[in-house]
Design an enzyme around this catalytic site. Structure first.
Site, PDB file in Angstrom:
ATOM      1  CB  SER A   1      22.102  45.043 -57.862  1.00 14.80           C
ATOM      2  OG  SER A   1      23.596  44.249 -57.449  1.00 14.80           O
TER       3      SER A   1
ATOM      4  CE1 TYR B   1      23.872  50.245 -57.481  1.00 17.61           C
ATOM      5  CE2 TYR B   1      24.279  48.218 -56.367  1.00 17.61           C
ATOM      6  CZ  TYR B   1      24.239  48.713 -57.616  1.00 17.61           C
ATOM      7  OH  TYR B   1      24.136  48.239 -58.527  1.00 17.61           O
TER       8      TYR B   1
END
Length: 257
Positions: free
Chosen positions: A138, A148
């Protein structure tokens, strides 16, 4: 015909990879937790494109699930030529607001599963002198934004390091770093998306087409959209202290923690 194995294949980016690879004539091994959705997906892709689609139900947050998929990747009689490590999720909440069990589950799926499945796949690929791995990370990997982002940063560093170690073997590894994509990701995490600007959204099918093009060109890192390439360029020149404050505010507003 070659075979591709895709984790998290039933929705979002994983489903887009499945559609594109099936259309290109690849047989598939579809991996997810929901057997019913997997069978429906396999039937649809077989009927539409005439490819073979194998179903493998596995939860990559468990050792048993990881081992099941790793065993399939290590099967020399039915080799996998392309692995797409796409399975992943986000937790809603700031650090210490999210339970430790959920934090560790994320690391299991994003890091341990990616490590073990990449290793299982590339051993046989190196013996055959060909193959590819796409590890979905990401753009959050490049900003200081909680567990994350940290887990996705690990995916990027691991993938690029492994790619260097396997250079010249015929095996290609690439970390794919998308931005916001219209998938079930935010819904599953209980995150609203109404406040995300329209220009930040990417189309999953176009993203996959760009990613496969980057893999074919031998790139080890793919940020498959000009808008996010510009944003990542700005990130590189922004002081880390300022960047941390900005990403903390925008992360609480737009993304997983």
């Amino acid at each position: 015909m070659t075979t591709a194995l895709i984790t998290g294949s039933t929705a979002g980016i994983g489903a887009a990879f499945a559609r594109r690879l099936a259309a290109d004539g690849h047989n598939l091994v579809l991996v997810a937790r929901d057997t019913k959705r997997l069978r429906e997906q396999a039937t649809e892709l077989h009927d539409r494109h005439g490819i073979e689609a194998e179903v493998l139900t596995a939860d990559l947050a468990s050792d048993a699930g990881i081992e099941l998929v790793a065993d399939r990747l290590a099967d020399r009689r039915n080799p996998v030529d392309l692995l797409v490590n796409n399975a992943g999720f986000g937790n809603k909440g700031r650090f210490l607001d999210v339970s430790m069990a959920d934090e560790l589950k994320m690391l299991k799926v994003h890091c341990e599963a990616v490590l073990r499945l990449t290793a299982a796949a590339t051993g046989g690929m190196r013996e055959r002198g060909r193959g590819g791995v796409v590890n979905v990370a990401s753009v959050a990997a490049f900003v200081p934004r909680g567990t994350y982002g940290a887990s996705k940063a690990w995916v990027v560093q691991f993938t690029q390091g492994a790619a260097r170690d396997l250079a010249g073997s015929g095996v290609r590894l690439m970390a794919l770093c998308p931005g916001f994509v219209r998938t079930e990701f935010h819904q599953r995490a209980g995150m609203g998306t109404d406040n995300i600007p329209d220009w930040m959204w990417l189309d999953a099918d176009k993203l996959v087409a760009a990613a496969l093009g980057d893999l074919a060109r031998g790139k080890t890192l793919s940020v498959p959209d000009p808008r996010y390439k510009v944003l990542m360029g700005l990130v590189k020149v922004t002081p880390r202290g300022l960047l941390g404050g900005v990403t903390s505010r925008t992360g609480r507003k737009y993304g997983p923690q």
